[in-house]
Every structure is written in structure tokens, then in C-alpha cells.
Design an enzyme around this catalytic site. Structure first.
Site, PDB file in Angstrom:
ATOM      1  N   ASP A  11       1.881  -2.215   0.513  1.00  0.00           N
ATOM      2  CA  ASP A  11       3.303  -2.323   0.832  1.00  0.00           C
ATOM      3  C   ASP A  11       3.938  -3.295  -0.154  1.00  0.00           C
ATOM      4  O   ASP A  11       3.467  -4.428  -0.311  1.00  0.00           O
ATOM      5  CB  ASP A  11       3.506  -2.842   2.255  1.00  0.00           C
ATOM      6  CG  ASP A  11       3.100  -1.834   3.318  1.00  0.00           C
ATOM      7  OD1 ASP A  11       3.027  -0.630   2.994  1.00  0.00           O
ATOM      8  OD2 ASP A  11       2.869  -2.243   4.470  1.00  0.00           O
ATOM      9  N   ASP A 130       6.631   7.721  10.492  1.00  0.00           N
ATOM     10  CA  ASP A 130       6.424   6.503  11.275  1.00  0.00           C
ATOM     11  C   ASP A 130       6.572   6.862  12.749  1.00  0.00           C
ATOM     12  O   ASP A 130       7.683   7.050  13.251  1.00  0.00           O
ATOM     13  CB  ASP A 130       7.429   5.426  10.871  1.00  0.00           C
ATOM     14  CG  ASP A 130       7.245   4.984   9.427  1.00  0.00           C
ATOM     15  OD1 ASP A 130       6.114   5.106   8.925  1.00  0.00           O
ATOM     16  OD2 ASP A 130       8.221   4.526   8.808  1.00  0.00           O
TER      17      ASP A 130
END
Length: 257
Positions: A11, A130
Site C-alpha cells: 500500500d 473492498d
């Protein structure tokens, strides 16, 4: 039998690799290129890079680190973050990425999936989802703009329906990010992943929950996913990739060693 893939996830926020828990409270864990090189050298099958605030902040991935990663590693890698147009996708691929992943922009404009696969082929179009388990409604729901707590919002999509929709529109692969499990190292959500696997005609990558080598074995053996993505266990040195692959091979999971 196709070999299962081990995929470290990096990330990226403001030029650094970060990691949070359940998509919150991110801390810096290192620099992009050295971490990418380390995982490639340790035997990762591919890497995924998420610029986690690009979509929420209406910008696109910084191409400079994409090209530096491409120069340093010799395994496939995928980039995600704020890609909304054919031109932006073409640029990232031209700078060395093998695949591009879209998440929030696809929720805003689902036709983007079709346009991308028509231009580049579905093999390099990955959809990130997600997925959040809502205890009140006992259902899996899709969230958007999860890289920024202040911008995160619910969508009208149930996870199962969105999985079917993105396949109809031409995605080549799906990464299911299980938000409830993210960063807590309690294991992958086998129940949800198994359900999504039954709906998938494209490769499915599990994301969220890895804490032990046994968690990887279980998600491959029980949920039948094609790849397992993880972050904190690799960033913090809890699991060594080569040792993990030997463990999986010893447990009859086909991997490249």
C-alpha cells in the site's frame, strides 16, 4: 494443476509503503523500491501496489516509482490507484506495469471495465473489491474510497452482485479485499471467499487476514483461490516467502519454488 501464487501487497501513500488495520491507522513500513526488490528476491510470484488515496483525492499513481520498480524486479506487478481513463492505464503499462487494477473508479463508472479490456485485453485488467461484512443485515457489501477514512462510503452493491457484474463487463481477475479481516492476522474469511469462488469464472485472489502459514494453506485448500495476497506478515518479517512455499509444497499445495 496451476501453481498457486503468493502475492505481497504494498500500500502506497505519499511515496512510502504503509500498512493499516481494517483500512485505518496506517503506519509507514518502508520505501517502495527496496521492499519490492526484497520480495522479488525472496520468491514472490508477483506484487501488487495500491496507491490507497489516489482515487479518494482525485489523482493518479505517481509514474516515477512505477518505472523504478520495473527496472529493479523481474516478476509481474500490478498497480492500482485513481486510474479512470484509457490514457492513464496506457501510461502505467508503458512505464512497466504488467497489470492495472481498478476499484473505486469502476464503481463510479462500470463501463470503464469494458473500455479497458477492449483496449488492452482482459488478461491485464484486475478488479479490486473492498467487501465488508455487515452484521446488522448479515450481508456482504462493497465499500468505495477505502484508502481515506474520511472519504470511505457505502455503495448500493452487494459483494456477490458486484462480482458477477465485473465479470460480465470483462475483468480478467478479481482481488477480494475482506475489510473485516484486514491486518488482524486471524486468517482469511474462508466462508466468504468460498462463496465468491463459486461465482467466479476468472482467477480469484484472497486478501485480508493472513497471520500464519496455515492460513495460506487453508485458503488454498478450502476456498480454492488462485492466489493469496498479504502485507503485514511480510513487511514485519513474520513469514518468509521461501519458507512459506516450502511449507505449502509439503502440504500438497502446488507452488513455484
Amino acid at each position: 494443476m496451476l501453481a498457486k501464487r503468493i502475492v505481497p501487497c504494498l500500500d502506497v501513500k505519499e511515496g512510502k509503503v504503509v500498512k493499516g488495520v481494517q483500512f485505518r491507522n496506517h503506519e509507514i513500513v518502508g520505501d517502495i523500491v527496496p521492499l519490492a526488490a526484497r520480495y522479488a528476491d525472496e520468491g514472490a510470484d508477483e506484487l501488487v501496489f495500491y496507491d490507497i488515496t489516489a482515487s479518494a483525492h482525485d489523482r493518479v499513481i505517481d509514474k516515477s516509482w512505477v518505472s523504478r520498480v520495473a527496472e529493479r524486479i523481474d516478476i509481474p506487478f500490478c498497480v492500482a490507484g485513481g486510474i479512470r481513463t484509457i490514457e492513464q492505464a496506457r501510461e502505467k503499462l508503458a512505464f512497466g506495469a504488467d497489470k492495472i487494477s481498478i476499484n473505486s473508479p469502476a464503481l463510479t463508472d462500470p463501463s470503464l471495465i469494458e473500455r479497458l479490456q477492449e483496449e488492452f485485453g482482459r488478461q491485464c485488467i484486475v478488479i479490486g473489491i473492498d467487501s465488508y461484512y455487515d452484521h446488522i443485515s448479515d450481508s456482504y457489501k462493497v465499500k468505495q474510497f477505502t484508502g481515506d477514512e474520511a472519504a470511505t462510503k457505502d455503495t448500493q452493491w452487494y459483494t456477490q452482485d458486484w462480482v458477477e457484474e465485473v465479470q460480465k463487463r470483462g475483468c480478467g481477475e478479481i482481488v477480494l479485499n475482506v475489510m473485516n479481516q484486514d491486518g488482524v492476522r486471524q486468517g482469511y474469511d474462508i466462508e466468504q471467499l468460498s462463496m465468491i469462488r463459486s461465482l467466479c469464472d476468472v482467477p480469484l485472489i484472497a486478501s485480508g487476514g493472513a497471520g500464519t502459514m496455515a492460513h495460506f494453506k487453508d485458503v488454498f485448500a478450502l476456498a480454492k483461490v488462485d492466489a493469496a495476497l498479504a502485507a503485514s506478515v511480510f513487511h514485519k518479517g513474520i513469514i518468509d516467502i521461501q519458507a512459506l512455499k516450502r511449507y505449502l509444497r509439503d502440504n500438497q499445495i502446488a507452488v513455484r519454488v
